[in-house]
Motif scaffolding. Structure first.
Motif, PDB file in Angstrom:
ATOM      1  N   ASN A 135       0.861  -1.180   0.000  1.00 23.39           N
ATOM      2  CA  ASN A 135       0.000   0.000   0.000  1.00 23.39           C
ATOM      3  C   ASN A 135       0.895   1.227   0.000  1.00 23.39           C
ATOM      4  OD1 ASN A 135      -1.322   1.944   2.552  1.00 23.39           O
ATOM      5  ND2 ASN A 135      -2.407   1.768   0.634  1.00 23.39           N
ATOM      6  N   SER A 136       0.973   1.900  -1.130  1.00 21.37           N
ATOM      7  CA  SER A 136       1.872   3.063  -1.185  1.00 21.37           C
ATOM      8  C   SER A 136       1.153   4.282  -1.740  1.00 21.37           C
ATOM      9  CB  SER A 136       3.111   2.748  -2.023  1.00 21.37           C
ATOM     10  OG  SER A 136       2.830   2.779  -3.392  1.00 21.37           O
ATOM     11  N   TRP A 137       1.398   5.416  -1.098  1.00 25.22           N
ATOM     12  CA  TRP A 137       0.917   6.716  -1.553  1.00 25.22           C
ATOM     13  C   TRP A 137      -0.601   6.796  -1.649  1.00 25.22           C
ATOM     14  CZ3 TRP A 137       4.245  10.636  -1.478  1.00 25.22           C
ATOM     15  CH2 TRP A 137       5.594  10.404  -1.747  1.00 25.22           C
ATOM     16  N   THR A 138      -1.316   6.148  -0.762  1.00 27.21           N
ATOM     17  CA  THR A 138      -2.775   6.299  -0.813  1.00 27.21           C
ATOM     18  C   THR A 138      -3.382   6.705   0.521  1.00 27.21           C
ATOM     19  OG1 THR A 138      -3.420   4.061  -0.141  1.00 27.21           O
ATOM     20  CG2 THR A 138      -2.833   4.364  -2.461  1.00 27.21           C
ATOM     21  N   MET A 139      -2.771   6.304   1.637  1.00 28.65           N
ATOM     22  CA  MET A 139      -3.438   6.509   2.924  1.00 28.65           C
ATOM     23  C   MET A 139      -3.426   7.975   3.370  1.00 28.65           C
ATOM     24  SD  MET A 139      -5.242   4.199   4.311  1.00 28.65           S
ATOM     25  CE  MET A 139      -5.232   4.661   6.055  1.00 28.65           C
ATOM     26  N   GLN A 140      -2.812   8.849   2.570  1.00 35.15           N
ATOM     27  CA  GLN A 140      -2.989  10.279   2.838  1.00 35.15           C
ATOM     28  C   GLN A 140      -4.424  10.719   2.537  1.00 35.15           C
ATOM     29  OE1 GLN A 140      -1.230   8.936   0.376  1.00 35.15           O
ATOM     30  NE2 GLN A 140      -1.200  10.189  -1.475  1.00 35.15           N
ATOM     31  N   TRP A 141      -5.114  10.012   1.651  1.00 31.44           N
ATOM     32  CA  TRP A 141      -6.483  10.393   1.292  1.00 31.44           C
ATOM     33  C   TRP A 141      -7.441  10.005   2.411  1.00 31.44           C
ATOM     34  CZ3 TRP A 141      -7.015  13.641  -2.535  1.00 31.44           C
ATOM     35  CH2 TRP A 141      -6.082  13.643  -3.565  1.00 31.44           C
ATOM     36  N   LEU A 142      -8.240  10.964   2.841  1.00 32.09           N
ATOM     37  CA  LEU A 142      -9.203  10.716   3.909  1.00 32.09           C
ATOM     38  C   LEU A 142     -10.419   9.984   3.348  1.00 32.09           C
ATOM     39  CD1 LEU A 142      -9.228  14.258   5.589  1.00 32.09           C
ATOM     40  CD2 LEU A 142      -7.644  12.353   5.981  1.00 32.09           C
ATOM     41  N   SER A 143     -11.107   9.243   4.214  1.00 32.27           N
ATOM     42  CA  SER A 143     -12.338   8.579   3.795  1.00 32.27           C
ATOM     43  C   SER A 143     -13.524   9.529   3.845  1.00 32.27           C
ATOM     44  CB  SER A 143     -12.614   7.369   4.685  1.00 32.27           C
ATOM     45  OG  SER A 143     -12.994   7.794   5.976  1.00 32.27           O
ATOM     46  N   ALA A 144     -13.337  10.705   4.401  1.00 27.33           N
ATOM     47  CA  ALA A 144     -14.400  11.716   4.464  1.00 27.33           C
ATOM     48  C   ALA A 144     -13.740  13.085   4.383  1.00 27.33           C
ATOM     49  CB  ALA A 144     -15.182  11.578   5.773  1.00 27.33           C
ATOM     50  N   ASN A 145     -14.509  14.086   4.029  1.00 31.88           N
ATOM     51  CA  ASN A 145     -13.935  15.420   3.920  1.00 31.88           C
ATOM     52  C   ASN A 145     -13.559  15.989   5.279  1.00 31.88           C
ATOM     53  OD1 ASN A 145     -13.481  16.556   1.402  1.00 31.88           O
ATOM     54  ND2 ASN A 145     -15.689  16.609   0.995  1.00 31.88           N
ATOM     55  N   ALA A 146     -12.376  16.597   5.349  1.00 28.16           N
ATOM     56  CA  ALA A 146     -12.013  17.422   6.493  1.00 28.16           C
ATOM     57  C   ALA A 146     -12.643  18.801   6.267  1.00 28.16           C
ATOM     58  CB  ALA A 146     -10.496  17.526   6.593  1.00 28.16           C
ATOM     59  N   PRO A 147     -12.741  19.635   7.310  1.00 28.45           N
ATOM     60  CA  PRO A 147     -13.290  20.983   7.093  1.00 28.45           C
ATOM     61  C   PRO A 147     -12.412  21.771   6.122  1.00 28.45           C
ATOM     62  CG  PRO A 147     -12.788  20.592   9.433  1.00 28.45           C
ATOM     63  CD  PRO A 147     -12.313  19.405   8.682  1.00 28.45           C
ATOM     64  N   ASP A 148     -13.047  22.701   5.420  1.00 28.83           N
ATOM     65  CA  ASP A 148     -12.313  23.536   4.471  1.00 28.83           C
ATOM     66  C   ASP A 148     -11.313  24.424   5.211  1.00 28.83           C
ATOM     67  OD1 ASP A 148     -13.911  22.488   2.460  1.00 28.83           O
ATOM     68  OD2 ASP A 148     -15.465  23.996   2.793  1.00 28.83           O
ATOM     69  N   ALA A 149     -10.068  24.371   4.761  1.00 29.98           N
ATOM     70  CA  ALA A 149      -9.061  25.259   5.341  1.00 29.98           C
ATOM     71  C   ALA A 149      -9.204  26.629   4.679  1.00 29.98           C
ATOM     72  CB  ALA A 149      -7.664  24.698   5.109  1.00 29.98           C
ATOM     73  N   PRO A 150      -9.334  27.701   5.483  1.00 32.62           N
ATOM     74  CA  PRO A 150      -9.516  29.023   4.871  1.00 32.62           C
ATOM     75  C   PRO A 150      -8.226  29.578   4.274  1.00 32.62           C
ATOM     76  CG  PRO A 150      -9.445  29.222   7.265  1.00 32.62           C
ATOM     77  CD  PRO A 150      -9.399  27.747   6.954  1.00 32.62           C
ATOM     78  N   ASP A 151      -7.094  29.031   4.682  1.00 37.33           N
ATOM     79  CA  ASP A 151      -5.815  29.676   4.362  1.00 37.33           C
ATOM     80  C   ASP A 151      -4.840  28.750   3.651  1.00 37.33           C
ATOM     81  OD1 ASP A 151      -5.621  28.033   6.553  1.00 37.33           O
ATOM     82  OD2 ASP A 151      -4.159  29.296   7.601  1.00 37.33           O
ATOM     83  N   HIS A 152      -5.311  27.604   3.139  1.00 43.15           N
ATOM     84  CA  HIS A 152      -4.385  26.732   2.414  1.00 43.15           C
ATOM     85  C   HIS A 152      -5.153  25.679   1.626  1.00 43.15           C
ATOM     86  CE1 HIS A 152      -0.504  25.074   1.373  1.00 43.15           C
ATOM     87  NE2 HIS A 152       0.104  25.972   2.144  1.00 43.15           N
ATOM     88  N   VAL A 153      -4.471  25.107   0.630  1.00 45.52           N
ATOM     89  CA  VAL A 153      -5.047  23.997  -0.130  1.00 45.52           C
ATOM     90  C   VAL A 153      -4.744  22.666   0.557  1.00 45.52           C
ATOM     91  CG1 VAL A 153      -2.995  23.921  -1.617  1.00 45.52           C
ATOM     92  CG2 VAL A 153      -5.142  22.941  -2.453  1.00 45.52           C
ATOM     93  N   LEU A 154      -3.698  22.649   1.375  1.00 43.47           N
ATOM     94  CA  LEU A 154      -3.356  21.454   2.146  1.00 43.47           C
ATOM     95  C   LEU A 154      -3.727  21.709   3.604  1.00 43.47           C
ATOM     96  CD1 LEU A 154       0.186  20.643   0.654  1.00 43.47           C
ATOM     97  CD2 LEU A 154      -2.021  19.628   0.029  1.00 43.47           C
ATOM     98  N   ALA A 155      -4.665  20.911   4.121  1.00 48.09           N
ATOM     99  CA  ALA A 155      -5.151  21.152   5.480  1.00 48.09           C
ATOM    100  C   ALA A 155      -4.006  21.158   6.484  1.00 48.09           C
ATOM    101  CB  ALA A 155      -6.187  20.090   5.849  1.00 48.09           C
ATOM    102  N   ILE A 156      -3.013  20.297   6.280  1.00 44.07           N
ATOM    103  CA  ILE A 156      -1.922  20.163   7.246  1.00 44.07           C
ATOM    104  C   ILE A 156      -1.117  21.462   7.350  1.00 44.07           C
ATOM    105  CG2 ILE A 156      -0.188  19.266   5.615  1.00 44.07           C
ATOM    106  CD1 ILE A 156      -0.720  17.910   9.166  1.00 44.07           C
ATOM    107  N   LEU A 157      -1.152  22.303   6.317  1.00 40.16           N
ATOM    108  CA  LEU A 157      -0.394  23.553   6.325  1.00 40.16           C
ATOM    109  C   LEU A 157      -1.261  24.756   6.689  1.00 40.16           C
ATOM    110  CD1 LEU A 157       1.938  22.924   3.246  1.00 40.16           C
ATOM    111  CD2 LEU A 157       2.399  22.520   5.671  1.00 40.16           C
ATOM    112  N   SER A 158      -2.502  24.507   7.053  1.00 34.68           N
ATOM    113  CA  SER A 158      -3.367  25.584   7.544  1.00 34.68           C
ATOM    114  C   SER A 158      -2.929  25.972   8.957  1.00 34.68           C
ATOM    115  CB  SER A 158      -4.819  25.103   7.556  1.00 34.68           C
ATOM    116  OG  SER A 158      -5.624  26.008   8.289  1.00 34.68           O
ATOM    117  N   THR A 159      -3.113  27.244   9.289  1.00 36.39           N
ATOM    118  CA  THR A 159      -2.806  27.669  10.667  1.00 36.39           C
ATOM    119  C   THR A 159      -4.040  27.591  11.563  1.00 36.39           C
ATOM    120  OG1 THR A 159      -3.282  29.962  10.141  1.00 36.39           O
ATOM    121  CG2 THR A 159      -0.987  29.255   9.901  1.00 36.39           C
ATOM    122  N   ALA A 160      -5.179  27.181  10.998  1.00 36.68           N
ATOM    123  CA  ALA A 160      -6.418  27.140  11.795  1.00 36.68           C
ATOM    124  C   ALA A 160      -6.438  25.901  12.681  1.00 36.68           C
ATOM    125  CB  ALA A 160      -7.621  27.143  10.858  1.00 36.68           C
TER     126      ALA A 160
END
Lengths: 346, 346
Positions: A135-160
């Motif tokens: 299993n490679s390069w897939t488990m980054q994808w969530l099974s459901a949507n995370a909340p929309d980050a107001p300040d980034h396209v990548l949730a992990i890099l949001s400051t919220a």
């Protein structure tokens, strides 16, 4: 169940996934040891590729595993290889690749290959059948949507903080669910290698390229080609994990769902386009490779997040033109972290 | 290996295969008896759909087989269902259908479904694994091209003796090859139902509709939209079989490749659009249904036979407009013959 995380179809992902291939290169020595040490009892031996996309990056790991298993069990032992991805995956490209010159099928006999178009968050293989899981390069994808980050396209890099919290919670659920359903499919003594974007020392390695992608989205807003509501909505439902997050389900007693962690580490993936750029100095070629690579995995998801009256292919075209311009203006090495875990079924 | 016999993609075949569905309706009572009498030993039980296309017409036979097997082996016995078709098949449509409301998966548990994108003229399943095999409306397709018929689009309706001879020879080879490779995949006591276009009393049932398709090709030639060379080349690599041809490999001793024929007959498939036409009198709707139905199975193959400088979709569009006009001008019932064979592995 989220079904957005499709790769670009028409074989595009196959053509633009050199970063993923570079990560897989790092995984191969680990994978080889896994195939050398896994329990092999009754034939046919089954290898499962959880999250195949269009198959190109699965050819080498499958060939390595077949070779190691047959070195131990006999060169003529039948081997089943099963590729799993979402129903929306480009399976025609997968089957074409399996029929092509780079396929692990080429020159081999008694290899039986098949595909399953279902989410791997369900049980997709009959109980106790799998010897080896990849299993490679897939488990980054969530099974459901995370909340929309107001300040980034990548949730992990949001400051919220609420975005970080929701992302971590969903990732934790997904990891446990993945482990539980895989455990039912694995034989006793079977092993599963799972590798996905990692975090080391607080860094993902996506700070630069992910930041440029977000800046390109803001470029389109400024030019009136995207609305603010769309920019808010464009948050990729994906994220990397720390080693702590990988180990979390195993905290009490070292086991979870009859699985134990045999190996876990964070690797740094080299930029596959950097040495070519240093030789040629061709910023535009370097930038286009990176823009195409991001488009291959993120393009369809971004397209699905646009307003209903938007022409999605025109908007996505424009977005990746902007991304390429930004990368060409100031090329850097893109070296994302990759977390790898080897799990063993009791 | 010929790889032309793709159905129209994008789910089109799923939408335009009511004739095939009508034939399958006739097969279901036979198939039910097959599932009631097949040997069932070790679980999971495996049902294989040889030539699934986009899956819609496989849903009922698979559901019937699962129901009958579980009535005998227990309602919770795991069942594997494997769908096989060429790599060029629209597998995304198949997996979408499997995830949809008409799927045999819906409401069922412990059903494990997968797909294989390889030619069934090869061994595609590990030896001795299959309990029940289903094969409908595919064995008319040849594994290699027959010679171009100068006077028809369907080789079987050509008056040229060399065309008839080459067609029969290729069909005989294909039938034997199909039986040989299936035999290796079937368990002892397993059964396989194979149904394909038939011939009864020298008639195929395609004389009218096939004749109109050939006339539509000649219409395009007359209008300068196709060349004579293209009309010559457009011969579908397909054909029906007599019961004599079905029995031929079994002539000495009643067995071939450890298989025996348990049942064989020729059925007449009713026209699925005729009763609607008789009610409404809408010739155009009737004609379009038939033109779309022919296009769904023949369109991509015809497109692949056009000159390299031809716009294939425009030419195929025009061809089926002409076919619809011809059918609307003089509607008749299209009632093709269907040969069905039940084979049992010793």
């Amino acid at each position: 169940m989220l079904k957005l995380s499709a790769m670009e179809g028409g074989g595009y992902y196959n053509q633009n996934s050199a970063m993923q291939a570079a990560g897989i290169e790092l995984l191969l020595p680990i994978w080889k040891r896994v195939a050398q040490t896994v329990a092999i009892d009754q034939a046919p031996l089954m290898i499962v590729d959880y999250g195949s996309s269009q198959g190109r990056n699965s050819m080498r790991p499958m060939r390595v595993a077949i070779g190691e298993l047959r070195a131990r069990a006999g060169s003529s032992v039948p081997v089943e290889v099963v590729h799993i991805d979402l129903p929306s995956n480009d399976f025609a490209a997968l089957f074409t690749a399996l029929d092509g010159p780079d396929s692990y099928m080429t020159g081999a006999v008694d290899i039986y290959t098949s595909a399953i178009g279902r989410s791997y968050f369900e049980r997709v293989i009959p109980p106790g059948r799998v010897h080896l899981g990849w299993n490679s390069w897939t488990m980054q994808w969530l099974s459901a949507n995370a909340p929309d980050a107001p300040d980034h396209v990548l949730a992990i890099l949001s400051t919220a903080p609420q975005v970080q919290k929701a992302l971590a919670a969903q990732q934790a659920l997904d990891w446990r669910r993945f482990l539980e359903v895989r455990s039912s499919e694995l034989r006793h003594g079977a092993k599963l290698l799972s590798a996905f974007p990692g975090i080391m020392g607080g860094e993902t390695g996506w700070e630069w390229l992910g930041g440029e992608l977000w800046a390109a989205i803001l470029d389109l807003c400024r030019d009136g080609m995207l609305s603010e509501a769309e920019a808010l909505r464009i948050t990729l439902p994906a994220g990397p994990r720390t080693l702590d997050a990988v180990y979390a389900p195993f905290a009490s007693g070292g086991q979870y769902a009859d699985l134990e962690i045999e190996h876990a580490e964070i690797l740094k993936v080299p930029d596959p386009y950097w040495s070519g750029y240093k030789q040629t100095g061709d910023r535009r070629a370097f930038a286009e490779c990176h823009a195409n690579m991001v488009r291959a995995w993120a393009g369809p998801t971004i397209a699905s997040m646009l307003a209903a009256n938007r022409n999605p292919s025109a908007a996505v075209d424009a977005l990746f033109v902007h991304l390429a311009e930004r990368v060409a203006a100031s090329p850097r090495q893109h070296e994302p972290f990759l977390a790898v875990t080897v799990l063993k079924k009791r």
